[in-house]
Design a protein around this motif. Structure first.
Motif, PDB file in Angstrom:
ATOM      1  N   LEU A  71       1.050  -1.226  -0.013  1.00 40.31           N
ATOM      2  CA  LEU A  71      -0.432   0.256  -0.248  1.00 40.31           C
ATOM      3  C   LEU A  71       0.713   1.317  -0.209  1.00 40.31           C
ATOM      4  CD1 LEU A  71      -2.766  -1.372   2.302  1.00 40.31           C
ATOM      5  CD2 LEU A  71      -3.167  -0.445   0.291  1.00 40.31           C
ATOM      6  N   GLY A  72       2.181   1.274   0.449  1.00 37.27           N
ATOM      7  CA  GLY A  72       2.954   1.900   0.373  1.00 37.27           C
ATOM      8  C   GLY A  72       3.707   2.976   1.124  1.00 37.27           C
ATOM      9  N   TYR A  73       3.042   1.746   2.656  1.00 35.60           N
ATOM     10  CA  TYR A  73       3.984   1.720   3.631  1.00 35.60           C
ATOM     11  C   TYR A  73       4.935   1.410   4.328  1.00 35.60           C
ATOM     12  CZ  TYR A  73       0.355   5.583   4.252  1.00 35.60           C
ATOM     13  OH  TYR A  73      -1.043   6.490   3.870  1.00 35.60           O
ATOM     14  N   SER A  74       6.389   1.326   4.047  1.00 32.58           N
ATOM     15  CA  SER A  74       6.695   0.992   4.571  1.00 32.58           C
ATOM     16  C   SER A  74       7.411   0.103   6.060  1.00 32.58           C
ATOM     17  CB  SER A  74       9.011   1.067   4.708  1.00 32.58           C
ATOM     18  OG  SER A  74       8.927   1.995   3.181  1.00 32.58           O
ATOM     19  N   THR A  75       7.306  -0.795   6.204  1.00 33.56           N
ATOM     20  CA  THR A  75       6.839  -1.410   8.012  1.00 33.56           C
ATOM     21  C   THR A  75       8.009  -2.106   8.352  1.00 33.56           C
ATOM     22  OG1 THR A  75       4.893  -1.524   7.090  1.00 33.56           O
ATOM     23  CG2 THR A  75       5.646  -2.654   9.010  1.00 33.56           C
ATOM     24  N   PHE A  76       8.165  -1.968   9.446  1.00 32.98           N
ATOM     25  CA  PHE A  76       9.449  -2.472  10.409  1.00 32.98           C
ATOM     26  C   PHE A  76       8.527  -3.459  11.578  1.00 32.98           C
ATOM     27  CE2 PHE A  76      12.887  -3.012  13.837  1.00 32.98           C
ATOM     28  CZ  PHE A  76      13.089  -4.277  13.249  1.00 32.98           C
ATOM     29  N   ALA A  77       8.162  -4.797  11.072  1.00 32.97           N
ATOM     30  CA  ALA A  77       7.583  -5.800  11.836  1.00 32.97           C
ATOM     31  C   ALA A  77       8.724  -6.037  13.026  1.00 32.97           C
ATOM     32  CB  ALA A  77       6.822  -7.247  12.409  1.00 32.97           C
ATOM     33  N   VAL A  78       8.125  -5.592  14.950  1.00 33.74           N
ATOM     34  CA  VAL A  78       9.508  -5.947  16.178  1.00 33.74           C
ATOM     35  C   VAL A  78       9.428  -7.108  16.274  1.00 33.74           C
ATOM     36  CG1 VAL A  78       9.772  -3.392  15.667  1.00 33.74           C
ATOM     37  CG2 VAL A  78       8.053  -4.460  17.470  1.00 33.74           C
TER      38      VAL A  78
END
Length: 245
Positions: A71-78
């Motif tokens: 969707l265009g949102y860089s995401t870091f799953a911690v």
């Protein structure tokens, strides 16, 4: 099974499959090693830091991260349990959450270190979200108000764990998506958190799904409600668009 779960989630949320898989990221905090999951968008509109449920970082969170990247949102799953710590039993889940609920300052330190790692990976300004245990953890972080976090969102958060949390410093907007029949976090717990956020002057909004129980956004569970999953996901996207406009 993991691949089936991933595809089921994407279909349920009405999203296209992510064009690229994320990658594992190892980082250190408080003398320990952790392993998160980074899914980068090609042309990012914003960033998300995602906190896992009580069974640790697994395919569910990774799938959500991939969806957000698409969707265009860089995401870091911690990861705030530790590298390789992925409980597989109810007793194991309870043991890991008990360690962190029993030491809130340490929980916040690990969360802040995870946000710092996200920033190191290029996610300079982010919205923090969490599911279940991760939702309660996200709100604990909101109370600390670290630099670089511009909003918070929770899905069926463990709100009953926050009765002693001081939200005086919480200034970034908060959004909560909650089941009206969640026995793990009844509406009385939501009212307590809401009163605390009101007292702090924190901008917040909650959507309550009548009849929805715990894990209503998790396909394959007995509490899953497709309509509520889609609606909360759409509202979350609107929140991201608002924050990163």
């Amino acid at each position: 099974m993991k691949a089936v779960l991933t595809m089921t989630m994407i279909a349920a949320a009405g999203l296209p499959a992510a064009t690229a898989a994320g990658e594992a990221v190892t980082y250190s905090a408080e003398g320990r090693e952790f392993e998160g999951y980074l899914a980068k968008a090609d042309n990012p509109k914003g960033a998300v830091v995602l906190i896992h449920d009580w069974d640790g970082l697994n395919e569910y969170e990774k799938s959500r991260a991939d969806q957000l990247a698409a969707l265009g949102y860089s995401t870091f799953a911690v990861d705030i349990y530790g590298k390789g710590v992925r409980p597989t039993t109810m007793e194991g889940n309870k043991a890991e959450t008990a360690k962190l609920y029993g030491d809130r300052p340490m929980m916040v330190k690990l969360l802040e270190a995870s946000v710092a790692e996200a920033q190191k990976q290029g996610l300079k300004s982010a919205v923090v979200i969490g599911y279940c245990f991760g939702g309660a953890a996200a709100l604990e972080l909101a109370a600390a108000q670290p630099e670089g976090v511009v909003g918070y969102g929770t899905f069926h958060a463990g709100l009953g764990q926050l009765k002693d949390t001081d939200f005086a410093a919480a200034k970034a907007p908060v959004r909560l998506w909650h089941g009206g029949a969640d026995a793990s976090a009844p509406l009385t717990a939501l009212a307590v958190v809401g009163d605390k956020l009101n007292a702090a002057g924190t901008p917040w909004r909650a959507t309550i799904y009548g009849g929805a129980r715990h894990t209503f956004t998790v396909p394959g569970t007995k509490d899953y409600v497709e309509a509520d999953d889609k609606d909360s996901w759409a509202q979350f996207q609107a929140f991201l668009a608002e924050v990163f406009k």
